[in-house]
Design a protein around this motif. Sequence first.
Motif, PDB file in Angstrom:
ATOM      1  N   ALA A 238     -38.203  26.189  -4.590  1.00 41.21           N
ATOM      2  CA  ALA A 238     -37.075  27.204  -5.655  1.00 41.21           C
ATOM      3  C   ALA A 238     -36.734  27.863  -4.889  1.00 41.21           C
ATOM      4  O   ALA A 238     -35.281  27.896  -4.350  1.00 41.21           O
ATOM      5  CB  ALA A 238     -37.125  27.453  -6.466  1.00 41.21           C
ATOM      6  N   TYR A 239     -36.562  28.551  -3.525  1.00 40.58           N
ATOM      7  CA  TYR A 239     -36.078  29.363  -2.621  1.00 40.58           C
ATOM      8  C   TYR A 239     -35.398  28.050  -1.561  1.00 40.58           C
ATOM      9  O   TYR A 239     -34.365  28.744  -0.938  1.00 40.58           O
ATOM     10  CB  TYR A 239     -37.550  29.717  -1.473  1.00 40.58           C
ATOM     11  CG  TYR A 239     -36.926  30.467  -0.525  1.00 40.58           C
ATOM     12  CD1 TYR A 239     -36.548  31.435  -0.418  1.00 40.58           C
ATOM     13  CD2 TYR A 239     -37.106  29.774   0.889  1.00 40.58           C
ATOM     14  CE1 TYR A 239     -35.985  32.108   0.465  1.00 40.58           C
ATOM     15  CE2 TYR A 239     -36.627  30.532   1.829  1.00 40.58           C
ATOM     16  CZ  TYR A 239     -35.795  32.085   2.174  1.00 40.58           C
ATOM     17  OH  TYR A 239     -35.043  32.772   3.091  1.00 40.58           O
TER      18      TYR A 239
ATOM     19  N   TYR B  31     -35.385  26.756 -14.851  1.00 36.32           N
ATOM     20  CA  TYR B  31     -34.495  25.106 -15.327  1.00 36.32           C
ATOM     21  C   TYR B  31     -34.626  24.406 -14.484  1.00 36.32           C
ATOM     22  O   TYR B  31     -33.902  23.406 -14.830  1.00 36.32           O
ATOM     23  CB  TYR B  31     -33.266  26.108 -15.248  1.00 36.32           C
ATOM     24  CG  TYR B  31     -32.899  26.855 -16.291  1.00 36.32           C
ATOM     25  CD1 TYR B  31     -33.098  26.961 -17.522  1.00 36.32           C
ATOM     26  CD2 TYR B  31     -31.829  27.925 -16.336  1.00 36.32           C
ATOM     27  CE1 TYR B  31     -33.110  27.589 -18.512  1.00 36.32           C
ATOM     28  CE2 TYR B  31     -31.396  28.315 -17.458  1.00 36.32           C
ATOM     29  CZ  TYR B  31     -32.237  28.676 -18.819  1.00 36.32           C
ATOM     30  OH  TYR B  31     -31.880  29.595 -19.258  1.00 36.32           O
ATOM     31  N   GLY B  32     -36.005  24.624 -13.448  1.00 36.98           N
ATOM     32  CA  GLY B  32     -35.427  23.525 -12.066  1.00 36.98           C
ATOM     33  C   GLY B  32     -36.589  22.347 -12.550  1.00 36.98           C
ATOM     34  O   GLY B  32     -37.886  22.140 -11.335  1.00 36.98           O
TER      35      GLY B  32
ATOM     36  N   PHE C 157     -30.890  36.066 -12.506  1.00 44.21           N
ATOM     37  CA  PHE C 157     -31.116  34.707 -12.037  1.00 44.21           C
ATOM     38  C   PHE C 157     -32.480  34.165 -11.397  1.00 44.21           C
ATOM     39  O   PHE C 157     -32.232  32.433 -11.389  1.00 44.21           O
ATOM     40  CB  PHE C 157     -30.243  35.509 -10.890  1.00 44.21           C
ATOM     41  CG  PHE C 157     -30.015  34.009 -10.064  1.00 44.21           C
ATOM     42  CD1 PHE C 157     -29.290  32.753 -10.433  1.00 44.21           C
ATOM     43  CD2 PHE C 157     -30.280  33.824  -9.334  1.00 44.21           C
ATOM     44  CE1 PHE C 157     -29.046  31.967  -9.462  1.00 44.21           C
ATOM     45  CE2 PHE C 157     -30.219  32.509  -8.290  1.00 44.21           C
ATOM     46  CZ  PHE C 157     -29.777  31.590  -8.331  1.00 44.21           C
ATOM     47  N   LEU C 158     -33.225  34.784 -10.549  1.00 48.37           N
ATOM     48  CA  LEU C 158     -34.592  33.794 -10.332  1.00 48.37           C
ATOM     49  C   LEU C 158     -35.396  33.635 -11.565  1.00 48.37           C
ATOM     50  O   LEU C 158     -35.814  32.403 -11.229  1.00 48.37           O
ATOM     51  CB  LEU C 158     -34.883  35.110  -9.651  1.00 48.37           C
ATOM     52  CG  LEU C 158     -34.388  35.550  -8.179  1.00 48.37           C
ATOM     53  CD1 LEU C 158     -35.345  36.806  -7.508  1.00 48.37           C
ATOM     54  CD2 LEU C 158     -34.138  34.788  -6.797  1.00 48.37           C
TER      55      LEU C 158
ATOM     56  N   ASP D 226     -34.091  32.072 -14.376  1.00 44.61           N
ATOM     57  CA  ASP D 226     -33.577  31.255 -14.807  1.00 44.61           C
ATOM     58  C   ASP D 226     -33.943  30.102 -13.592  1.00 44.61           C
ATOM     59  O   ASP D 226     -34.277  28.880 -13.964  1.00 44.61           O
ATOM     60  CB  ASP D 226     -32.313  31.490 -15.132  1.00 44.61           C
ATOM     61  CG  ASP D 226     -31.939  32.376 -16.683  1.00 44.61           C
ATOM     62  OD1 ASP D 226     -33.242  32.541 -17.588  1.00 44.61           O
ATOM     63  OD2 ASP D 226     -31.456  33.079 -16.577  1.00 44.61           O
ATOM     64  N   HIS D 227     -33.707  30.364 -12.885  1.00 40.68           N
ATOM     65  CA  HIS D 227     -33.634  29.643 -11.261  1.00 40.68           C
ATOM     66  C   HIS D 227     -34.635  28.142 -11.779  1.00 40.68           C
ATOM     67  O   HIS D 227     -35.428  27.576 -11.329  1.00 40.68           O
ATOM     68  CB  HIS D 227     -33.099  29.865  -9.993  1.00 40.68           C
ATOM     69  CG  HIS D 227     -33.248  28.993  -9.259  1.00 40.68           C
ATOM     70  ND1 HIS D 227     -32.475  27.744  -8.594  1.00 40.68           N
ATOM     71  CD2 HIS D 227     -34.339  29.547  -7.930  1.00 40.68           C
ATOM     72  CE1 HIS D 227     -33.114  27.419  -7.575  1.00 40.68           C
ATOM     73  NE2 HIS D 227     -33.893  27.872  -7.142  1.00 40.68           N
ATOM     74  N   LEU D 228     -36.101  29.431 -11.786  1.00 38.63           N
ATOM     75  CA  LEU D 228     -37.355  28.717 -11.689  1.00 38.63           C
ATOM     76  C   LEU D 228     -36.949  28.052 -13.138  1.00 38.63           C
ATOM     77  O   LEU D 228     -37.893  27.119 -12.946  1.00 38.63           O
ATOM     78  CB  LEU D 228     -38.549  29.668 -11.115  1.00 38.63           C
ATOM     79  CG  LEU D 228     -38.350  30.798 -10.767  1.00 38.63           C
ATOM     80  CD1 LEU D 228     -39.130  31.846 -10.172  1.00 38.63           C
ATOM     81  CD2 LEU D 228     -39.210  29.924  -9.264  1.00 38.63           C
TER      82      LEU D 228
ATOM     83  N   ARG E  35     -33.765  25.607  -2.765  1.00 44.72           N
ATOM     84  CA  ARG E  35     -32.521  25.166  -2.824  1.00 44.72           C
ATOM     85  C   ARG E  35     -31.556  26.334  -2.997  1.00 44.72           C
ATOM     86  O   ARG E  35     -30.491  26.136  -3.355  1.00 44.72           O
ATOM     87  CB  ARG E  35     -33.118  24.791  -4.975  1.00 44.72           C
ATOM     88  CG  ARG E  35     -33.717  24.282  -4.531  1.00 44.72           C
ATOM     89  CD  ARG E  35     -33.180  22.551  -4.538  1.00 44.72           C
ATOM     90  NE  ARG E  35     -34.243  21.497  -5.039  1.00 44.72           N
ATOM     91  CZ  ARG E  35     -34.328  21.000  -5.720  1.00 44.72           C
ATOM     92  NH1 ARG E  35     -33.572  20.762  -6.813  1.00 44.72           N
ATOM     93  NH2 ARG E  35     -35.554  19.983  -5.618  1.00 44.72           N
ATOM     94  N   LEU E  36     -31.908  27.474  -2.794  1.00 49.13           N
ATOM     95  CA  LEU E  36     -30.550  28.813  -2.833  1.00 49.13           C
ATOM     96  C   LEU E  36     -29.780  28.293  -0.802  1.00 49.13           C
ATOM     97  O   LEU E  36     -30.117  28.072  -0.139  1.00 49.13           O
ATOM     98  CB  LEU E  36     -31.046  29.473  -2.579  1.00 49.13           C
ATOM     99  CG  LEU E  36     -32.294  30.139  -3.738  1.00 49.13           C
ATOM    100  CD1 LEU E  36     -32.987  31.211  -3.687  1.00 49.13           C
ATOM    101  CD2 LEU E  36     -31.493  30.694  -5.245  1.00 49.13           C
TER     102      LEU E  36
END
Length: 377
Positions: A232-233, A321-322, A314-315, A317-319, A235-236
């Motif tokens: 996840a990191y 939805y990934g 944001f963080l 949701d990022h995790l 992908r940023l």
Amino acid sequence: MAPSAVETETTTVPNIGTLKLNATTGPYKEIATTKFDKDAEAGLKGHKAAKYPHYLPTWNPNDKYPPLQPFEHYEHGKDADPSFPNLLPESTAVTHLTPTIGTEVKGIQLSTLSDAGKDELARFVAERKVVAFRDQDFRDLSIEQALEFGGYFGRHHIHPTSGAPEGYPEIHLVHRGAGDNSVDKFFTNRTSSVAWHSDVSYEAQPPGTTFLYIFDKPESGGDTLFVNAAEAYNRLSPAFQERLHGLKATHSAHEQANASALRGGIVRREPVIHEHPIIRTHPVTGEKAIYVNPQFTRDIVGLKKEESDVLLKFLYDHLAYGADFQARVKWEEGTVVVWDNRVTQHSALIDWKNAQRRHLARLTPQAERPFETPYKG
């Protein structure tokens, strides 16, 4: 939604003080039933008795423990042979669930591993994030043997609010009893049971290599989701990664303790709040991972409330939805699931409605205090 962005109710709890219970994140998955009747459980409503009754949860409200003290953690994964000759000999069958996270292994017994094999286990799990070892005899070991095995990987954590086998508070139990129809009640006020978290991230030294083994399971359902917080990191964007470095977030045990007390449960230790870097570095792989979760993270140090809420949302949701860096582990008889709590998050799924028993035990060795290495681009 970030926890600090919702209304809370304030309640006074004996020996804890005035705490805030978040209105949207509960009920916490680590709070077990507060009352247990062994005789009733043996045949409740015609259901089968627990296969491993000595692992059924008990609670002693008189158990109180002092604050956890710092300790020097030794990370055995650093000593591992990266070719894994002791953990994964040619006789093993290894199946990767996804490219970045999740592996199934058959053909090796964890209980027979040498110290060299345990070192390799720590490293392999750090690399693959979560590994399901099938056809294990782990549940048939004595509790003392299980604790001895887990203790190799760090100091055992004693959970402040969960049930434990009588006399063994180091074992964290996950138990929903046979005949328990509370699943339907659970969804009265919830649309989903998904609750991403890293276990007890509020501790100064949260867990590292973590073990969960199963005794009873429903015919279907009750899977566990895992997300790769290191991927996840990755992908940023570089600019966003650089902005996150140097930031810290608070992780709170207060809401969990308050929720347990409100339900008549136990609180073994006074709840704590600790600050951890938002971007955490793994001591063996050197990978950087996002280290915030909606169950225990409360705010970002030094930011105003609205700023903190937006960034945390944001963080989260990022995790969540990934799906392309997540894995779903299906439980089978004899399965032991091992994950690295430093670089993953997970969520149990409450999706079975046949009132069958789901019963697991967790070994939770603590690791180093989370640290961050400088951003290098």
